[in-house]
Design an enzyme around this catalytic site. Structure first.
Site, mmCIF file in Angstrom:
data_model
loop_
_atom_site.group_PDB
_atom_site.id
_atom_site.type_symbol
_atom_site.label_atom_id
_atom_site.label_comp_id
_atom_site.label_asym_id
_atom_site.label_seq_id
_atom_site.Cartn_x
_atom_site.Cartn_y
_atom_site.Cartn_z
ATOM 1 N N ASN A 239 -20.311 -3.531 -26.255
ATOM 2 C CA ASN A 239 -20.508 -4.980 -26.282
ATOM 3 C C ASN A 239 -19.452 -5.731 -25.480
ATOM 4 O O ASN A 239 -19.283 -6.944 -25.660
ATOM 5 C CB ASN A 239 -20.497 -5.489 -27.727
ATOM 6 N N HIS B 211 -19.927 -9.337 -24.353
ATOM 7 C CA HIS B 211 -21.079 -9.890 -25.076
ATOM 8 C C HIS B 211 -20.696 -11.005 -26.042
ATOM 9 O O HIS B 211 -21.514 -11.876 -26.321
ATOM 10 C CB HIS B 211 -21.818 -8.785 -25.839
ATOM 11 N N LYS C 38 -31.307 0.224 -30.197
ATOM 12 C CA LYS C 38 -31.113 -1.127 -30.762
ATOM 13 C C LYS C 38 -32.359 -1.940 -30.455
ATOM 14 O O LYS C 38 -32.767 -2.036 -29.293
ATOM 15 C CB LYS C 38 -29.906 -1.808 -30.132
ATOM 16 N N GLU D 123 -24.256 -4.679 -16.391
ATOM 17 C CA GLU D 123 -24.186 -3.644 -17.435
ATOM 18 C C GLU D 123 -23.732 -2.312 -16.832
ATOM 19 O O GLU D 123 -23.077 -1.514 -17.504
ATOM 20 C CB GLU D 123 -25.541 -3.485 -18.142
ATOM 21 N N ARG E 171 -44.255 0.628 -41.653
ATOM 22 C CA ARG E 171 -42.940 1.234 -41.975
ATOM 23 C C ARG E 171 -42.460 2.226 -40.924
ATOM 24 O O ARG E 171 -41.610 3.055 -41.177
ATOM 25 C CB ARG E 171 -42.957 1.895 -43.352
ATOM 26 N N HIS F 170 -22.930 -13.905 -25.292
ATOM 27 C CA HIS F 170 -23.946 -14.392 -26.240
ATOM 28 C C HIS F 170 -23.756 -15.884 -26.529
ATOM 29 O O HIS F 170 -24.725 -16.618 -26.732
ATOM 30 C CB HIS F 170 -23.891 -13.596 -27.549
ATOM 31 N N ARG G 13 -19.269 2.508 -30.876
ATOM 32 C CA ARG G 13 -20.353 1.879 -30.110
ATOM 33 C C ARG G 13 -20.075 0.408 -29.793
ATOM 34 O O ARG G 13 -20.596 -0.122 -28.813
ATOM 35 C CB ARG G 13 -21.690 2.039 -30.849
ATOM 36 N N HIS H 267 -29.329 -12.627 -19.353
ATOM 37 C CA HIS H 267 -28.412 -11.914 -20.249
ATOM 38 C C HIS H 267 -27.299 -11.210 -19.457
ATOM 39 O O HIS H 267 -26.113 -11.320 -19.787
ATOM 40 C CB HIS H 267 -29.209 -10.899 -21.081
ATOM 41 N N LYS I 7 -23.894 6.003 -21.808
ATOM 42 C CA LYS I 7 -24.423 5.378 -23.021
ATOM 43 C C LYS I 7 -24.859 6.448 -24.029
ATOM 44 O O LYS I 7 -24.607 6.309 -25.233
ATOM 45 C CB LYS I 7 -25.588 4.433 -22.699
ATOM 46 N N GLU J 159 -23.263 1.942 -34.776
ATOM 47 C CA GLU J 159 -22.142 1.047 -34.469
ATOM 48 C C GLU J 159 -21.209 0.842 -35.667
ATOM 49 O O GLU J 159 -20.911 -0.281 -36.067
ATOM 50 C CB GLU J 159 -22.649 -0.312 -33.956
HETATM 51 P P1 NAD Z 1 -36.279 -9.446 -19.194
HETATM 52 O O1 NAD Z 1 -36.881 -8.448 -20.074
HETATM 53 O O2 NAD Z 1 -36.485 -10.879 -19.518
HETATM 54 O O3 NAD Z 1 -36.782 -9.163 -17.704
HETATM 55 C C1 NAD Z 1 -36.336 -10.004 -16.673
HETATM 56 C C2 NAD Z 1 -37.500 -10.557 -15.842
HETATM 57 O O4 NAD Z 1 -37.946 -9.557 -14.924
HETATM 58 C C3 NAD Z 1 -38.714 -10.961 -16.644
HETATM 59 O O5 NAD Z 1 -39.276 -12.118 -16.112
HETATM 60 C C4 NAD Z 1 -39.659 -9.771 -16.431
HETATM 61 O O6 NAD Z 1 -41.011 -10.109 -16.607
HETATM 62 C C5 NAD Z 1 -39.357 -9.406 -15.012
HETATM 63 N N1 NAD Z 1 -39.627 -8.026 -14.627
HETATM 64 C C6 NAD Z 1 -39.492 -6.914 -15.359
HETATM 65 N N2 NAD Z 1 -39.676 -5.826 -14.606
HETATM 66 C C7 NAD Z 1 -39.951 -6.259 -13.365
HETATM 67 C C8 NAD Z 1 -40.218 -5.610 -12.129
HETATM 68 N N3 NAD Z 1 -40.171 -4.275 -12.011
HETATM 69 N N4 NAD Z 1 -40.493 -6.357 -11.045
HETATM 70 C C9 NAD Z 1 -40.481 -7.722 -11.125
HETATM 71 N N5 NAD Z 1 -40.202 -8.404 -12.259
HETATM 72 C C10 NAD Z 1 -39.937 -7.672 -13.359
HETATM 73 O O7 NAD Z 1 -34.696 -9.240 -19.083
HETATM 74 P P2 NAD Z 1 -33.777 -7.934 -19.034
HETATM 75 O O8 NAD Z 1 -32.597 -8.323 -18.272
HETATM 76 O O9 NAD Z 1 -34.547 -6.734 -18.649
HETATM 77 O O10 NAD Z 1 -33.366 -7.708 -20.561
HETATM 78 C C11 NAD Z 1 -32.570 -8.643 -21.257
HETATM 79 C C12 NAD Z 1 -32.738 -8.423 -22.735
HETATM 80 O O11 NAD Z 1 -32.296 -7.128 -23.084
HETATM 81 C C13 NAD Z 1 -31.968 -9.404 -23.587
HETATM 82 O O12 NAD Z 1 -32.795 -9.919 -24.583
HETATM 83 C C14 NAD Z 1 -30.872 -8.549 -24.197
HETATM 84 O O13 NAD Z 1 -30.452 -9.013 -25.450
HETATM 85 C C15 NAD Z 1 -31.522 -7.213 -24.281
HETATM 86 N N6 NAD Z 1 -30.586 -6.076 -24.305
HETATM 87 C C16 NAD Z 1 -30.730 -5.164 -25.285
HETATM 88 C C17 NAD Z 1 -29.891 -4.052 -25.334
HETATM 89 C C18 NAD Z 1 -30.126 -2.983 -26.364
HETATM 90 O O14 NAD Z 1 -29.285 -2.097 -26.502
HETATM 91 N N7 NAD Z 1 -31.236 -2.988 -27.050
HETATM 92 C C19 NAD Z 1 -28.900 -3.896 -24.371
HETATM 93 C C20 NAD Z 1 -28.775 -4.862 -23.374
HETATM 94 C C21 NAD Z 1 -29.623 -5.961 -23.349
HETATM 95 N N1 GLY Z 2 -25.915 -2.771 -25.474
HETATM 96 C C1 GLY Z 2 -25.043 -2.429 -26.547
HETATM 97 C C2 GLY Z 2 -25.474 -1.263 -27.331
HETATM 98 O O1 GLY Z 2 -26.511 -0.685 -27.093
HETATM 99 O O2 GLY Z 2 -24.806 -0.881 -28.256
#
Ligand code: NAD
Ligand code: GLY
Length: 358
Positions: free
Chosen positions: A243, A246, A141, A183, A119, A250, A239, A263, A225, A235
């Site tokens: 997006n 997005h 998030k 972003e 939890r 998406h 907030r 992404h 942010k 949100e």
């Molecule tokens: P990812 O986590 O898949 O990383 C991209 C690639 O880079 C992977 O293969 C990873 O292993 C590699 N990698 C990571 N760090 C590295 C480094 N320092 N050197 C070499 N390789 C490295 O992708 P991402 O773009 O980081 O994240 C995308 C995700 O984030 C999506 O799922 C998206 O929905 C999510 N997201 C969430 C929010 C939120 O607010 N929570 C906001 C934006 C995106």
């Molecule tokens: N990436 C969108 C949010 O964090 O709200």
């Protein structure tokens, strides 16, 4: 080192930004923690896990590593269960701390696991991609994907700190840098015209990871942010502007299959589509649409979307957390630095799809 503070009802915490932060992770672990679980993937583990674990071991606490398969395609229940299997199998109690060492996929899944394990246990974000450093690690998030929609299963759950080591960007593939920059420019487009202008002037330095330029971009993105999340953690209004791009993005990700486009690439292209729609229905200037297209292209992201068929596009865009009573809500720009969230007529969206897809 730069520090940006995030203050939300669900928790307040610092974002530390600077070189060498990986070696200082022990300073972020609360004294009463019983054990530490580092959640990562094989790619990041090979590069950075030993350094992170060496720092964490200085706390004198047990440090466990959990490796999940790498990639958006594995951001699902099955991977989430691997975390629970390891936590329960190793008898970690509710005073353990999870450390998300990786990009947004690892951060979102670790955060969700922390939100629901026993939890709720504490977790630390250690983002290693540019995208995770400027966006996903901040604001709480957390989620996994569902085959029918991206990030559809999750929780708002804040970390205890975000540790951004700017040195780790040196190993990031160029395509991932471009995805992260999508972003970054998003914040200028929705909130800060001066930052947008600065991004236009510094696009090539940012792509080359020029130390001063990238540090400024990370800090400004985190500040913007933090301001938005501080006003609307869950949100209920403001907030949603984070997006931008997005709703279209998406649809690209789930329509092509998770992982086909990054992404950030989908968000970059989605911002061009949102700019086109904004010009048609929200008074955004035509010349500004071209500025958006030019900057998305300059940072190395695609500007032409895949042709999924207009009906399928609209179906995919329906599965969005902003959809209300079946009506898709889009983030639209009224001018550079100002965004609103509202529905748009399907005919207008179809017209945009016709000229932005191929
Ligand atoms: P990812 O986590 O898949 O990383 C991209 C690639 O880079 C992977 O293969 C990873 O292993 C590699 N990698 C990571 N760090 C590295 C480094 N320092 N050197 C070499 N390789 C490295 O992708 P991402 O773009 O980081 O994240 C995308 C995700 O984030 C999506 O799922 C998206 O929905 C999510 N997201 C969430 C929010 C939120 O607010 N929570 C906001 C934006 C995106
Ligand atoms: N990436 C969108 C949010 O964090 O709200």
């Amino acid at each position: 080192m730069n520090v940006v503070d995030v203050e939300t009802p669900g928790g307040s915490y610092p974002i530390h930004i600077g070189p060498g932060r990986l070696d200082a992770l022990d300073q972020c672990i609360p004294a009463d923690a019983t054990a530490i679980a580092v959640v990562t993937n094989p790619t990041v583990a090979a590069l950075y896990a030993e350094r992170a674990e060496a720092a964490l071991a200085r706390t004198g606490k047990r440090v466990l590593r959990i490796e999940l398969p790498d990639g958006e395609a594995y951001k699902d229940w099955q991977s989430l269960n691997l975390i629970f299997d390891a936590l329960l199998g190793n008898r970690l109690d509710r005073r353990c701390v999870l450390v998300a060492l990786g990009g947004g996929v690892i951060g979102d899944m670790t955060g969700f696991a922390a939100a629901v394990y026993m939890r709720g246990v504490r977790f630390l974000q250690v983002p290693t991609t540019l995208l995770a450093q400027v966006d996903s690690s901040v604001g709480g998030k957390t989620a996994v994907n569902h085959p029918l929609g991206k990030n559809m299963i999750g929780a708002f759950y804040q970390p205890i700190a975000v540790e951004i080591d700017t040195d780790v960007l040196g190993t990031l593939p160029a395509r991932e840098v471009s995805a992260g920059l999508a972003e970054v420019i998003k914040y200028g487009l929705i909130l800060d015209p001066a930052f947008w202008n600065w991004c236009e002037e510094n696009a090539q330095k940012l792509r080359a990871l020029d130390r001063d330029a990238i540090s400024h971009a990370i800090r400004r993105s985190c500040e913007l942010k933090a301001q938005v999340v501080g006003k609307d953690e869950r949100e209920s209004g403001l907030r949603a502007i984070l997006n931008l791009g997005h709703t279209f993005g998406h649809a690209i990700e789930s329509g092509l299959g998770y992982g086909a486009w990054l992404h950030g690439e989908a968000v970059g292209c989605g911002m061009v589509q949102a700019a086109e729609l904004s010009a048609d229905v929200a008074g955004f200037g035509r010349a500004d649409v071209e500025r958006v297209r030019a900057l998305v292209q300059a940072i190395g992201c695609p500007v032409v979307a895949p042709d999924l068929g207009a009906d399928r596009w609209l179906d995919l865009m329906q599965v969005d957390k902003k959809t209300e009573g079946g009506s898709i809500r889009y983030v639209l720009m009224t001018r550079i630095g100002e965004a609103v969230t509202r529905p748009a007529p399907d005919d207008a969206v179809r017209a945009v799809l016709a000229r932005t897809t191929q």
